[in-house]
Design an enzyme around this catalytic site. Sequence first.
Site, PDB file in Angstrom:
ATOM      1  N   LYS A   1       0.879  -1.186   0.000  1.00 17.80           N
ATOM      2  CA  LYS A   1       0.000   0.000   0.000  1.00 17.80           C
ATOM      3  C   LYS A   1       0.910   1.228   0.000  1.00 17.80           C
ATOM      4  O   LYS A   1       1.116   1.857   1.041  1.00 17.80           O
ATOM      5  CB  LYS A   1      -0.909  -0.014   1.220  1.00 17.80           C
TER       6      LYS A   1
HETATM    7  N1  PMP Z   1      -7.554  -1.615  -3.004  1.00 18.63           N
HETATM    8  C1  PMP Z   1      -6.992  -0.484  -2.581  1.00 18.63           C
HETATM    9  C2  PMP Z   1      -6.341   0.432  -3.566  1.00 18.63           C
HETATM   10  C3  PMP Z   1      -7.038  -0.145  -1.211  1.00 18.63           C
HETATM   11  O1  PMP Z   1      -6.487   0.976  -0.771  1.00 18.63           O
HETATM   12  C4  PMP Z   1      -7.699  -1.022  -0.314  1.00 18.63           C
HETATM   13  C5  PMP Z   1      -7.802  -0.662   1.140  1.00 18.63           C
HETATM   14  N2  PMP Z   1      -6.707  -1.116   1.865  1.00 18.63           N
HETATM   15  C6  PMP Z   1      -8.251  -2.217  -0.808  1.00 18.63           C
HETATM   16  C7  PMP Z   1      -8.168  -2.478  -2.169  1.00 18.63           C
HETATM   17  C8  PMP Z   1      -8.911  -3.211   0.108  1.00 18.63           C
HETATM   18  O2  PMP Z   1      -7.938  -3.824   0.914  1.00 18.63           O
HETATM   19  P1  PMP Z   1      -8.273  -4.359   2.382  1.00 18.63           P
HETATM   20  O3  PMP Z   1      -9.416  -5.266   2.262  1.00 18.63           O
HETATM   21  O4  PMP Z   1      -7.018  -5.042   2.792  1.00 18.63           O
HETATM   22  O5  PMP Z   1      -8.592  -3.178   3.216  1.00 18.63           O
END
Ligand code: PMP
Length: 305
Positions: free
Chosen positions: A156
């Site tokens: 991220k």
């Molecule tokens: N895609 C992006 C670009 C994100 O920022 C997130 C949020 N973290 C997600 C998908 C979903 O990931 P998660 O389920 O781990 O929060």
Amino acid sequence: MHQFLPFAWFGGKCVPFAEATLSVATHALHYGTGAFGGMRALPNPSDSGEILLFRADRHARRLSQSARLLLTELSEDKIHQAIREFLRANKPTCPVYLRPFVYTSDLGIAPRLHDIETDFLIYGLELGDYLSPDGVSCRISSWTRQEDRSLPLRGKISGAYITSSLAKTEAVKSGFDEALLLNSRGKVSEASGMNLFLVRDGVLITPSVDQDILEGITRASVIELARAMGIEVLERPVDKSELFIADEVFLSGTAAKVTPVRQVESTELPLDRPLMAAIRERLTAITEGRDFAYDTWVTRIRVDG
Ligand code: PMP
């Protein structure tokens, strides 16, 4: 304005939120050379001295891997320990969102990842529903999701969120709630901060990990849960046109939880969403510590001791 938790984890200890400040010359501020996490923590509805964290191990692992992609080291143990101390200092009394962040804290000017100081912080804020649980309208963005050959998409990475920001604002300014991004091959990738699922003929379909998605922890949980519930799940490339004829479309993410999509561009989708509803109900029970079959997905931290 957000309601921030009173203490931040900063410089290796808990300090009042207002004292957790950075120099204007901080390297990561200029170059996006940070990586963050996002976790939800909630007081156990049946034991207020206990905080429940959903899949803390997965979140710590992804953040540690994100740090590695930025060529720095942040161990999972260090993340877990900081989160524990952070929660014990703050003792949240309502659902909160934790934002751990590893970043180049150096004041040097050259964009680089070698010979550079890095640091780790956490802050938190109260967060209810990020998107309407009743359903959102989505625009297909004119911005393309980045490619893994330009940027490590399995982390991220802060800098990547310029595309999310442009796409979200474009969607909102043109009257939609959320943006869906296609990848450079024209396949559906994900939303601005959520993964995407669709249902066709009782089969749950989601873009596979080679479609330039973030490997979402909610996504992985939905897939595992759906399979355990006897639902067939396909991870494969998804075409744009499938969104318009799907029986159900929904988004998944830590902030968004499971959010139905009620409209894509000008096409209204069916209001009957049995699979989404069943998965969402189950996931809610797990995150609230009410589903003991998935108790290993929940970390319980005592904050009243
Ligand atoms: N895609 C992006 C670009 C994100 O920022 C997130 C949020 N973290 C997600 C998908 C979903 O990931 P998660 O389920 O781990 O929060």
